[in-house]
Design a protein around this motif. Structure first.
Motif, PDB file in Angstrom:
ATOM      1  N   TYR A   1      25.861  43.401  36.615  1.00  0.00           N
ATOM      2  CA  TYR A   1      27.095  43.661  36.963  1.00  0.00           C
ATOM      3  C   TYR A   1      27.635  45.084  36.426  1.00  0.00           C
ATOM      4  O   TYR A   1      28.181  46.037  36.971  1.00  0.00           O
TER       5      TYR A   1
ATOM      6  N   PRO B   1      28.222  46.733  39.822  1.00  0.00           N
ATOM      7  CA  PRO B   1      29.110  45.792  40.219  1.00  0.00           C
ATOM      8  C   PRO B   1      28.884  44.786  41.409  1.00  0.00           C
ATOM      9  O   PRO B   1      29.151  43.612  41.569  1.00  0.00           O
ATOM     10  N   ASN B   2      28.056  45.453  42.339  1.00  0.00           N
ATOM     11  CA  ASN B   2      27.719  44.887  43.557  1.00  0.00           C
ATOM     12  C   ASN B   2      26.475  43.809  43.503  1.00  0.00           C
ATOM     13  O   ASN B   2      26.203  43.272  44.487  1.00  0.00           O
TER      14      ASN B   2
ATOM     15  N   ARG C   1      31.944  38.849  40.043  1.00  0.00           N
ATOM     16  CA  ARG C   1      32.497  40.198  39.863  1.00  0.00           C
ATOM     17  C   ARG C   1      33.963  40.147  39.603  1.00  0.00           C
ATOM     18  O   ARG C   1      34.463  40.908  38.634  1.00  0.00           O
TER      19      ARG C   1
ATOM     20  N   ASP D   1      35.697  41.538  36.268  1.00  0.00           N
ATOM     21  CA  ASP D   1      36.462  42.648  36.288  1.00  0.00           C
ATOM     22  C   ASP D   1      37.926  42.367  35.584  1.00  0.00           C
ATOM     23  O   ASP D   1      38.705  43.077  35.112  1.00  0.00           O
TER      24      ASP D   1
END
Ligand code: AMP
Length: 944
Positions: free
Chosen positions: A30, A34-35, A42, A46
């Protein structure tokens, strides 16, 4: 495990140890992209606090990893936290993160600078808000995770206070870079369980004050008696003495029998007098300049070593303070070598019985490369000593160089220690209780894990670099602050009075008593043993008081020699020997049986066999020594089937002396210093360091200059270290030709060491045996050959080994008629074979070629004898492969000239030179140039 399964687990179950790594992996992915993880993960990641959107920088991965590690411990204490779970559970994760943030970065906020000048940048990770926690959460109870708080659940305010107290008071502990979880947990427990501040008893604190008083008292005494005289005082760093006292006493409790200490000049006199028990009156004599030494140059008082025994709760402990040159860090590997020798003597492979303590200054610890080299050796087979205790007397200035901007690029002067994952404990020198605690943790860690540990005693330097310096010229602000500073003793005494531990009178009594003792010339090291147990250290008596001699009976009974030779060629069935190596061993068997001329590799290894058979240990280290750079030794056989090794020289007979051979890591400086330390502590052993190529020894020049060549003269410390330096002009270019003979010869005087260039197998055999069989202990520098290892003329016979000895001069034993000889060519090393070849080719009967096999001490008498019969001699030539400005010519010609002058009752003889022209580089880079030069110098030797 499939991600889908994980998601299911994450949503439905508590985290357990097994899947923590999976989550870590996800988090790492990540951070990079992040994708790369599912929406759900995620979203969760976050929510974790970020500083400015740059995850790799501002959300260190390690705290996250730690956090997950903690969550993985839930088999004991479930942390019911999951993505998408309640706010409360998310907060629990954040609290765990906060705990880890303190463990990681608390030291940056710690109060470790007595001057208060350290201004660390703000540390966002230590703010509650960074973790999305606030004052409103202070009374909420959270699980404490792995925090050693003595309870499983506590309000955030208690957790927070514990973290502040543990990690941000007088101790700043760095250990989260350690990968081993057990070690990390152990350290956390030691700090957190007492919040870095144990309750020491009255007696303990009284003792600490007494030692502090001693530290201060000595400096005050010397300052008043010898104002302005250099002593490199400890003022500002007095806590060093109680710290060292604790290290020694506590190591004694662990059963340590010897402690070897290396340190530079700062605080050295204080240690000598207050802990090692040097007599104050002796020191006073030195200050008065009265002390005389019988021989050699001697050395200034703050470089002197010392030995004594002290009593500890575990019994008597021998202390040895290594002699130290002005170079600040080079003594560390010397100490390691000395410690390893002592451990080997005690057959202690764990490092339980002998402890190395290396004391550093902050500037040198950060600045000098040998520090790295010494850390690098700490866990290697050849050099490990079961962990070293490093102690930095960090006075925050290097002579006149300020810490900020100039002294280093790293945050701490100790950062280099992280390379071996050593824990680093920074401690405020003005808090002696914390100093004591730090010392205890450090020694306990070393005993427990047998790894290096660093104590960074943050203090200051009350005066200039030395007592004649005015420091405010260069460090005005620091010294303005220092002028207002109360001493550590004053502060501690006041604290003990305030806390009702001691009365003011009691603290003053300690001051008065110490001064009275000094005035009376009494010993002030209170643990000193007056009748030391000498069995704790090596007896050097057999090696003392010998004048130089080149003679030694190195002969041996032929039958016994052959038996040893056969033994050292035995390889047990089942070991698959590589083809070329097998051939070497087959040839050696033939040599042992007298069926083949003896080559270099055989003679050299046989000399080791004879020594270990005769109770002299042999230790050889250096790059590639097992095989030998030029593949001549093969002392270590590698089984081609399983990679295991077989060392024939370790199987000469039951109960033989040890034969140790280790390829070194790629260092010259630390490694050579180590072997110097080893050989100055193990007089029975043949200790050899071999350079890969002789010129590489230049990376260890400081060891040559400041220890090997001058240690006996400065400090009376004998050393039998042998250096093997491959040397010879074979057209390999400027770098791999010359071992820089001139450098060694330049350092020769007062019979301080031996420099030899043997040219036959029998010569190296006897030379190595001579080095140990004679009781004389002198460093031996041997320029060893390369092409001669396989030269068909460079062979010997078994008779020469059994019956011969090392000849310092090899006279020309050819078929020359002495009366026809008009010219003598003197030479050393491999060029002899070129000269002899030329003579044979040209049929010259008028030139004798004589080999000077020992260039220092120069064998004048032997050389005189070698030319005595040449009554018609007209010319003496010195022929060398090296350029005019290098090799032996400039350094040794006066010796040769004397011999030439004295020939024929002083009729005199000129001495001429044949060699390469003067040159900036040691050798030509082109084979054609090399060949032409070589041809010319041989021609010159005969015809010039
Ligand atoms: P140490 O164990 O290094 O403290 O040495 C104990 C004693 O042995 C010293 O006080 C010296 O008298 C002697 N000694 C140690 N090393 C040497 C050496 N290299 N040369 C001569 N004497 C030594």
């Amino acid at each position: 495990m499939q991600e889908g399964t994980m998601e299911l687990m994450w949503r439905t179950s508590h985290m357990s140890g097994g899947n923590v790594h999976y989550v870590e992996d996800l988090y790492e992915r990540y951070l990079v992209d992040p994708n790369a993880v599912t929406d759900e993960w995620r979203n969760y990641f976050d929510t974790l606090p970020r500083h400015d959107g740059s995850p790799s920088q501002d959300v260190p991965l390690a705290p996250i990893r730690e956090q997950f590690y903690e969550m993985g411990r839930t088999s004991r204490r479930p942390a019911t936290v999951a993505a998408g779970e309640s706010n409360e559970n998310k907060k629990q994760v954040r609290v765990l993160q906060l705990i880890n943030a303190y463990r990681f970065r608390g030291h940056q906020k710690a109060d470790i600078d007595p001057l208060g000048l350290r201004k660390p940048a703000p540390i966002p990770d230590l703010e509650l808000s960074f973790h999305q926690l606030s004052a409103a959460d202070m009374d909420v109870e959270f699980q404490t995770g792995s925090l050693f708080l003595g309870k499983e659940v506590a309000p955030l305010k208690e957790i927070h206070a514990a973290l502040e107290q543990t990690y941000c008071r007088s101790i700043g502990a760095e250990f989260m870079h350690i990968v081993n979880t057990e070690e990390k947990r152990w350290l956390q427990q030691r700090f957190e369980s007492v919040r870095s501040k144990p309750n020491f008893s009255r007696d303990v604190r009284h003792h600490v004050l007494e030692r502090l008083t001693a530290a201060e008292g000595l400096e005050t005494y010397l300052a008043s008696k010898y104002p302005g005289t250099k002593r490199f005082g400890l003022e500002g760093g007095e806590s060093f003495i109680p710290m060292m006292d604790e290290l020694i006493q506590r190591s004694g409790k662990y059963g340590t029998k010897e402690v070897v200490i290396g340190m530079a000049h700062r605080g050295r006199l204080n240690l000598l007098i207050n802990l090692l028990g040097k007599s104050p009156s002796e020191l006073i004599e030195e200050f008065d300049g009265k002390k005389q030494i019988a021989k050699g140059s001697g050395d200034v008082k703050y470089h002197q070593g010392f030995s004594s025994n002290v009593m500890t709760p575990g019994g008597e402990v021998h202390l040895a303070l290594a002699f130290n040159p002005s170079h600040l860090e080079i003594v560390s590997p010397v100490v390691e070598g000395s410690v390893r020798a002592r451990q080997d003597r005690r057959e202690d492979t764990e490092g339980d019985t002998v402890l190395p303590i290396s004391i550093h200054g902050d500037a040198a610890f950060a600045g000098q490369g040998v520090v790295m080299e010494t850390f690098q050796m700490s866990q290697t087979r050849a050099y490990k000593t079961g962990g070293t205790l490093h102690l930095v007397i960090n006075n925050q200035v290097g002579f006149t160089t300020s810490r900020e901007d100039d002294a280093r690029s790293s945050e701490y002067c100790t950062d280099i220690a992280k390379m071996v994952q050593a824990p680093i404990i920074h401690v405020n020198g003005d808090d002696p209780d914390a100093v004591l605690h730090a010392a205890q943790v450090a020694i306990d860690y070393r005993q427990q894990f047998k790894r290096d540990v660093v104590l960074d005693l943050v203090c200051y330097r009350k005066r200039g670099h030395n007592e004649a310096d005015e420091p405010s010229g260069t460090q005005p602000l620091m010294y303005a602050k220092i002028k207002t500073q109360k001493t550590a003793r004053e502060l501690y005494a006041a604290r003990l009075v305030e806390e009702g531990v001691l009365t003011a009178e009691e603290t003053q009594h300690l001051v008065d008593q110490y001064r009275a003792d000094l005035d009376a010339g009494n010993h002030v090291a209170n643990a000193l043993v007056k009748q030391p147990n000498t069995g704790l250290f090596v007896d050097w008596a057999p090696y003392l008081g010998h004048e130089w001699t080149g003679d030694a009976d190195t002969s041996m009974d032929m039958k016994h020699l052959q038996a040893l030779a056969q033994k050292m060629c035995e390889v047990p069935d089942g070991i698959s020997v590589q083809r070329q190596v097998n051939k070497i061993y087959e040839d050696r068997r033939k040599m042992a049986a007298g069926g083949m001329p003896i080559n270099w590799g055989f003679a050299e290894t046989l000399s080791y066999a004879t020594l270990v058979d005769g109770d002299n240990p042999v230790r050889i280290t250096g790059q590639d020594v097992g095989r030998g750079t030029f593949s001549h030794r093969h002392a270590v056989i590698h089984n081609q089937k399983d990679g295991n090794i077989w060392v024939p020289l370790q199987h000469i007979k039951d109960g033989q002396a040890t034969f140790t051979i280790h390829d070194s890591y790629l260092s010259e400086e630390a490694v050579l210093a180590f072997e110097y330390g080893y050989s100055t502590t193990m007089p029975t052993a043949l200790v050899i360091w071999e350079a890969q190529f002789g010129d590489f020894a230049n990376g260890a020049q400081v060891v040559m200059d400041q220890f090997i060549s001058s240690g006996e003269s400065k400090w009376g410390r004998l050393c039998g270290l042998t250096m093997l330096l491959p040397h010879g002009y074979e057209g390999q270019g400027p770098e791999h030709s010359s071992a820089r003979l001139e450098r060694y010869l330049q350092l020769c005087a007062e019979h301080n060491m031996q420099v030899c260039m043997p040219t036959t197998p029998a010569q190296i055999y006897h030379l190595l045996r001579r080095q140990v069989i004679r009781p004389l202990r002198k460093p031996l520098v041997v320029l060893t050959p390369k092409s001669l290892l396989r030269h068909k003329e460079a062979t010997s016979t078994l008779d020469e080994l059994a019956g011969g000895r090392f000849e310092m001069v090899l006279a020309d034993k050819g078929n020359l008629e002495a009366s026809k000889v008009k010219r003598v060519v003197l030479c050393a090393g491999k060029v002899y074979y070129d000269l002899a070849g030329y003579r044979a080719e040209q049929g010259r009967e008028d030139v004798a070629v004589i080999r000077v096999e020992q260039l220092y001490p120069f064998p004048k008498e032997e050389l005189q004898a070698a030319i005595a019969d040449y009554e018609n001699l007209e010319q003496v030539m010195w022929c060398q492969e090296e350029p005019l400005n290098q090799g032996a010519w400039y350094q040794s010609q006066h010796h040769m000239r004397q011999v030439a002058d004295q020939h024929r009752q002083g009729l005199g003889m000129s001495l001429a030179f044949a060699g390469r022209p003067a040159s900036a580089a040691p050798a030509a880079g082109y084979m054609s140039v090399h060949n032409e030069q070589q041809r010319q110098l041989v021609d010159d030797a005969f015809n010039k």
